[in-house]
Design an enzyme around this catalytic site. Structure first.
Site, PDB file in Angstrom:
ATOM      1  N   HIS A  46       0.484  -1.276   0.404  1.00  0.00           N
ATOM      2  CA  HIS A  46      -0.060   0.242  -0.035  1.00  0.00           C
ATOM      3  C   HIS A  46       0.771   1.376  -0.120  1.00  0.00           C
ATOM      4  O   HIS A  46       2.653   1.036  -0.325  1.00  0.00           O
ATOM      5  CB  HIS A  46      -0.955  -0.390   1.426  1.00  0.00           C
ATOM      6  CG  HIS A  46      -0.319   0.068   2.628  1.00  0.00           C
ATOM      7  ND1 HIS A  46       0.315   0.667   2.934  1.00  0.00           N
ATOM      8  CD2 HIS A  46      -0.180  -0.645   3.963  1.00  0.00           C
ATOM      9  CE1 HIS A  46       0.747   0.296   4.425  1.00  0.00           C
ATOM     10  NE2 HIS A  46       0.385  -0.446   4.814  1.00  0.00           N
ATOM     11  N   HIS A  61       4.276   1.737   2.532  1.00  0.00           N
ATOM     12  CA  HIS A  61       5.528   0.270   1.715  1.00  0.00           C
ATOM     13  C   HIS A  61       5.897   1.145   0.420  1.00  0.00           C
ATOM     14  O   HIS A  61       7.187   1.452   0.809  1.00  0.00           O
ATOM     15  CB  HIS A  61       5.001  -0.464   1.374  1.00  0.00           C
ATOM     16  CG  HIS A  61       4.236  -1.175   2.063  1.00  0.00           C
ATOM     17  ND1 HIS A  61       2.928  -2.161   1.707  1.00  0.00           N
ATOM     18  CD2 HIS A  61       5.128  -2.123   3.616  1.00  0.00           C
ATOM     19  CE1 HIS A  61       2.521  -2.252   3.365  1.00  0.00           C
ATOM     20  NE2 HIS A  61       3.545  -2.652   3.894  1.00  0.00           N
ATOM     21  N   CYS A  64       1.790 -10.427  20.079  1.00  0.00           N
ATOM     22  CA  CYS A  64       0.896 -10.430  18.477  1.00  0.00           C
ATOM     23  C   CYS A  64       1.616 -11.125  17.444  1.00  0.00           C
ATOM     24  O   CYS A  64       2.922 -10.635  17.027  1.00  0.00           O
ATOM     25  CB  CYS A  64       1.352  -8.974  18.522  1.00  0.00           C
ATOM     26  SG  CYS A  64       0.318  -8.112  17.269  1.00  0.00           S
ATOM     27  N   CYS A 100       3.045  -8.407  14.467  1.00  0.00           N
ATOM     28  CA  CYS A 100       3.825  -7.341  14.721  1.00  0.00           C
ATOM     29  C   CYS A 100       4.802  -8.812  14.363  1.00  0.00           C
ATOM     30  O   CYS A 100       5.960  -8.450  14.481  1.00  0.00           O
ATOM     31  CB  CYS A 100       4.127  -7.379  16.031  1.00  0.00           C
ATOM     32  SG  CYS A 100       2.617  -5.717  15.838  1.00  0.00           S
ATOM     33  N   CYS A 128      -3.234  -5.140  21.062  1.00  0.00           N
ATOM     34  CA  CYS A 128      -1.949  -4.423  20.536  1.00  0.00           C
ATOM     35  C   CYS A 128      -2.435  -3.968  19.509  1.00  0.00           C
ATOM     36  O   CYS A 128      -3.335  -3.515  19.134  1.00  0.00           O
ATOM     37  CB  CYS A 128      -1.211  -6.171  18.919  1.00  0.00           C
ATOM     38  SG  CYS A 128      -0.722  -4.554  18.123  1.00  0.00           S
ATOM     39  N   HIS A 148      -2.207  -3.206  15.552  1.00  0.00           N
ATOM     40  CA  HIS A 148      -3.183  -3.973  15.500  1.00  0.00           C
ATOM     41  C   HIS A 148      -4.762  -4.077  16.080  1.00  0.00           C
ATOM     42  O   HIS A 148      -5.008  -4.153  14.860  1.00  0.00           O
ATOM     43  CB  HIS A 148      -2.450  -4.998  14.936  1.00  0.00           C
ATOM     44  CG  HIS A 148      -1.266  -5.245  13.664  1.00  0.00           C
ATOM     45  ND1 HIS A 148       0.343  -5.238  14.438  1.00  0.00           N
ATOM     46  CD2 HIS A 148      -1.406  -4.960  12.875  1.00  0.00           C
ATOM     47  CE1 HIS A 148       0.920  -5.447  12.743  1.00  0.00           C
ATOM     48  NE2 HIS A 148       0.362  -4.985  12.099  1.00  0.00           N
ATOM     49  N   LYS A 202      -3.252   5.470  10.882  1.00  0.00           N
ATOM     50  CA  LYS A 202      -1.896   4.394  10.626  1.00  0.00           C
ATOM     51  C   LYS A 202      -2.504   4.145   9.112  1.00  0.00           C
ATOM     52  O   LYS A 202      -3.730   3.327   9.563  1.00  0.00           O
ATOM     53  CB  LYS A 202      -0.842   3.655  10.903  1.00  0.00           C
ATOM     54  CG  LYS A 202       0.126   3.268  10.594  1.00  0.00           C
ATOM     55  CD  LYS A 202       0.867   2.291  11.477  1.00  0.00           C
ATOM     56  CE  LYS A 202       2.221   1.267  10.323  1.00  0.00           C
ATOM     57  NZ  LYS A 202       2.753   0.828  10.267  1.00  0.00           N
ATOM     58  N   LYS A 226      -3.033  -2.154   6.439  1.00  0.00           N
ATOM     59  CA  LYS A 226      -3.763  -3.578   5.748  1.00  0.00           C
ATOM     60  C   LYS A 226      -4.928  -3.346   6.908  1.00  0.00           C
ATOM     61  O   LYS A 226      -6.446  -3.965   6.693  1.00  0.00           O
ATOM     62  CB  LYS A 226      -2.928  -4.353   4.911  1.00  0.00           C
ATOM     63  CG  LYS A 226      -3.834  -5.680   4.870  1.00  0.00           C
ATOM     64  CD  LYS A 226      -4.312  -6.011   3.774  1.00  0.00           C
ATOM     65  CE  LYS A 226      -5.174  -6.955   3.211  1.00  0.00           C
ATOM     66  NZ  LYS A 226      -6.366  -7.616   3.333  1.00  0.00           N
TER      67      LYS A 226
HETATM   68  N1  MSP Z   1       8.842  -7.599   7.952  1.00  0.00           N
HETATM   69  C1  MSP Z   1       8.802  -6.239   8.737  1.00  0.00           C
HETATM   70  C2  MSP Z   1      10.214  -4.522   8.702  1.00  0.00           C
HETATM   71  C3  MSP Z   1      11.860  -6.036   8.628  1.00  0.00           C
HETATM   72  S1  MSP Z   1      12.758  -5.049   8.463  1.00  0.00           S
HETATM   73  C4  MSP Z   1      14.432  -5.830   8.568  1.00  0.00           C
HETATM   74  C5  MSP Z   1       8.032  -5.170   8.593  1.00  0.00           C
HETATM   75  N2  MSP Z   1       7.321  -4.991   7.444  1.00  0.00           N
HETATM   76  S2  MSP Z   1       5.826  -4.189   7.113  1.00  0.00           S
HETATM   77  O1  MSP Z   1       5.010  -4.282   5.698  1.00  0.00           O
HETATM   78  O2  MSP Z   1       5.389  -3.597   8.001  1.00  0.00           O
HETATM   79  O3  MSP Z   1       6.592  -3.008   7.205  1.00  0.00           O
HETATM   80  C6  MSP Z   1       6.617  -2.057   7.602  1.00  0.00           C
HETATM   81  C7  MSP Z   1       7.246  -0.371   7.561  1.00  0.00           C
HETATM   82  O4  MSP Z   1       6.519  -0.031   6.090  1.00  0.00           O
HETATM   83  C8  MSP Z   1       7.287   0.432   8.095  1.00  0.00           C
HETATM   84  O5  MSP Z   1       8.713   0.876   9.114  1.00  0.00           O
HETATM   85  C9  MSP Z   1       7.298   1.742   7.520  1.00  0.00           C
HETATM   86  O6  MSP Z   1       8.376   1.766   6.554  1.00  0.00           O
HETATM   87  C10 MSP Z   1       6.687   1.239   6.459  1.00  0.00           C
HETATM   88  N3  MSP Z   1       5.120   1.553   6.402  1.00  0.00           N
HETATM   89  C11 MSP Z   1       4.085   0.411   6.423  1.00  0.00           C
HETATM   90  N4  MSP Z   1       2.869   1.435   6.354  1.00  0.00           N
HETATM   91  C12 MSP Z   1       3.055   3.046   6.654  1.00  0.00           C
HETATM   92  C13 MSP Z   1       2.347   3.660   6.668  1.00  0.00           C
HETATM   93  N5  MSP Z   1       1.413   3.843   6.906  1.00  0.00           N
HETATM   94  N6  MSP Z   1       3.200   5.432   6.291  1.00  0.00           N
HETATM   95  C14 MSP Z   1       4.315   5.152   6.604  1.00  0.00           C
HETATM   96  N7  MSP Z   1       5.172   3.907   6.783  1.00  0.00           N
HETATM   97  C15 MSP Z   1       4.951   2.730   6.165  1.00  0.00           C
HETATM   98  O7  MSP Z   1       8.068  -4.599   9.724  1.00  0.00           O
END
Ligand code: MSP
Length: 499
Positions: A17, A20, A125, A128, A143, A146, A295, A298
């Site tokens: 989304h 990312h 969780c 997470c 959590c 989430h 935030k 998903k």
């Molecule tokens: N897989 C772990 C990260 C492992 S790194 C060694 C993870 N993945 S995640 O798919 O949940 O991605 C988290 C990251 O995605 C956040 O730290 C950020 O970089 C980005 N984001 C996810 N949602 C976001 C927002 N709503 N806003 C900004 N960044 C976002 O955690």
């Protein structure tokens, strides 16, 4: 100088989304800017495919974790292509080469005496993939991220002796106040450290979807350790014919949002210390993209699809909007209305129209040739410091502020057009020299601003620079100089009307 920058690797439990995309775009702005400075950049992104977040989602969809991982990893890998992200490699943690290295590094940590067996009993969780302390719980044992109810777990695990690194991490934080940007996140990590470190689970027994523990194959590694190591393992196999570790390790910048600060600020350096590996130089932490005050995620269902937005408004507009509207490091609400407003006012009117006007005046009044004459000294003095100011902002990871600095220049050029009114000068042959100087100064100002803007607007910048016949976009080319643009071509609107 080598410069190694990373994004988090993303869970493949769902498709990407806008959140990312935001991390990828921010990292790409830095990577492109560093290349413009002449640094040798290695930019890594990828997907985190093991662990409960993925195993549970696959179970819900009635497919194997590998099938779900393949499907969503392909979607994540498409995102950099679509958004003109210049990553040098895309790592998947299901890659056997990654898994092998994870086993090797963690075996070393075991051999170094930092691993022991015990029973974990506490909150967990699964979304997470994180063990929660009582302090971290939301109301009614939920959590906080989430918003799901959590259950207590009891399981035999291998443990990592995190507590053994209390002193070394305290020293690290005391000696490197710039280890984490912005300062607020550094303080947060330090205060976490101040509460005293407890050992953490290194393996899971109940789960099969992970990297097998070499000394106890009934266990798989806890997904976070497998995931964090991607930054290190990737360098070994990212290039076909060369191990890049010697050139690029340790990383210059790990970029992420604040949700995963603890893992990067505490677990990760401890893990590297335990494996006798050099530590990253810096963590850069951005805020959340918010939708309706929450935030974007998903699990909350409030997501915008980056593919759809990029398709409609163009990649540059998406990149520009996200960095401009959300002050980098802070949380910021995004909406399609704000997007449309900025597109219209800033990109289409202030920048796109400026470019079209300057180009069409040179075509009309000087038959496409840029007059060879001295530039307006005053304008040169006003615009030339921009490049240094932008570099200073990027050194502090102030990506939105850097864009502001450039935009002051864009607005200055717009005012210059109005003040000098070339259409009036053109009416009086006696003012031909003045018109020459005005047009030459305008086009050179436009060129320089476009060079500096390249990391934010890569597609339109390149188009514009080619139209001006001056494609060089390293920052050494970002000073106003007489004679750089000699003749130019017409250009279609850079940001056409969308509504
Ligand atoms: N897989 C772990 C990260 C492992 S790194 C060694 C993870 N993945 S995640 O798919 O949940 O991605 C988290 C990251 O995605 C956040 O730290 C950020 O970089 C980005 N984001 C996810 N949602 C976001 C927002 N709503 N806003 C900004 N960044 C976002 O955690």
């Amino acid at each position: 100088m080598p410069y190694f920058i990373t994004t988090p690797i993303f869970y493949v439990n769902a498709k990407p989304h806008l959140g990312h995309a935001y991390s990828m775009i921010a990292a790409d702005v830095i990577a492109r800017h560093m290349r413009q400075r002449g640094e040798k950049v290695f930019f890594l992104t990828g997907t985190d495919e093991h662990g409960e977040p993925v195993a549970l989602a696959a179970e819900q969809e009635g497919v194997s974790p590998q099938t779900l991982a393949d499907l969503n990893a392909a979607r994540f890998a498409k995102l950099p292509q679509q958004l003109h992200i210049t990553n040098n490699f895309f790592i998947r943690t299901t890659d056997p080469r990654h898994k092998q290295r994870v086993g090797e590094v963690l075996q070393r940590i075991y051999d170094n005496g930092y691993v022991y067996k015990d029973v974990y009993s506490g909150w967990y969780c699964p979304r997470c993939a994180d063990f929660k302390t009582e302090n971290e719980l939301g109301s009614e044992d939920t959590c906080q991220i989430h918003k799901i109810s959590l259950e207590r777990q009891e399981e035999e695990n291998w443990f990592f002796r995190l507590s053994a690194f209390q002193d070394q991490l305290e020293q690290l934080y005391a000696s490197l106040p710039e280890f984490i940007f912005p300062r607020q996140r550094y303080n947060e990590a330090r205060s976490f450290l101040g509460q005293g470190l407890h050992d953490v689970s290194l393996s899971r027994k109940a789960l099969r979807w992970g990297v097998e523990v070499p000394w106890d194959p009934q266990h798989v590694f806890y997904v976070w350790f497998d995931a964090l190591l991607n930054y290190y393992t990737a360098l070994h196999f990212a290039s076909e014919n060369q191990d890049l570790t010697g050139t690029f390790w340790p990383p210059d910048c790990h970029l992420m949002a604040k949700d995963i600060l603890k893992f990067h600020a505490i677990y990760w350096p401890a893990l590297l210390l335990a494996a006798d590996l050099p530590l990253p130089k810096r963590l850069t932490v951005h805020g959340y993209l918010l939708m309706d005050g929450e935030k974007m995620s998903k699990s909350l269902g409030n997501v915008l699809d980056p593919f759809v937005i990029a398709e409609h408004f163009g990649v540059d507009a998406l990149r520009y909007y996200l960095v401009k509207d959300v002050s980098f490091g802070q949380d910021g609400a995004v909406s399609t209305t704000a997007f449309e407003e900025r597109y219209e006012r800033e990109l289409a009117n202030e920048f796109g129209n400026l470019a079209s006007r300057i180009i069409s005046m040179i075509i009309r009044y000087r038959d496409s040739d840029v007059p060879a004459c001295q530039l307006d000294e005053e304008l040169v003095e006003e615009l030339n410091p921009i490049v240094d100011n932008v570099m200073a902002c990027i050194d502090r990871f102030e990506l939105s502020a850097a864009l502001e600095v450039i935009w002051v220049g864009v607005r200055r050029l717009n005012r210059y057009v109005e003040e000098r009114a070339p259409w009036k000068l053109a009416k009086d042959p006696q003012l031909a020299d003045e018109l020459d100087c005005t047009l030459a100064s305008l086009v050179e100002g436009l060129r320089v601003l476009t060079v500096v803007l390249t990391p934010w607007l890569p597609v339109s910048s390149q188009r514009l620079l080619e139209t001006l016949g001056a494609p060089a976009n390293d920052l050494a080319a970002a000073k106003l100089r007489q004679g750089t643009v000699q003749s130019l071509q017409p250009i279609e609107p850079l940001f056409p009307k969308k509504i």
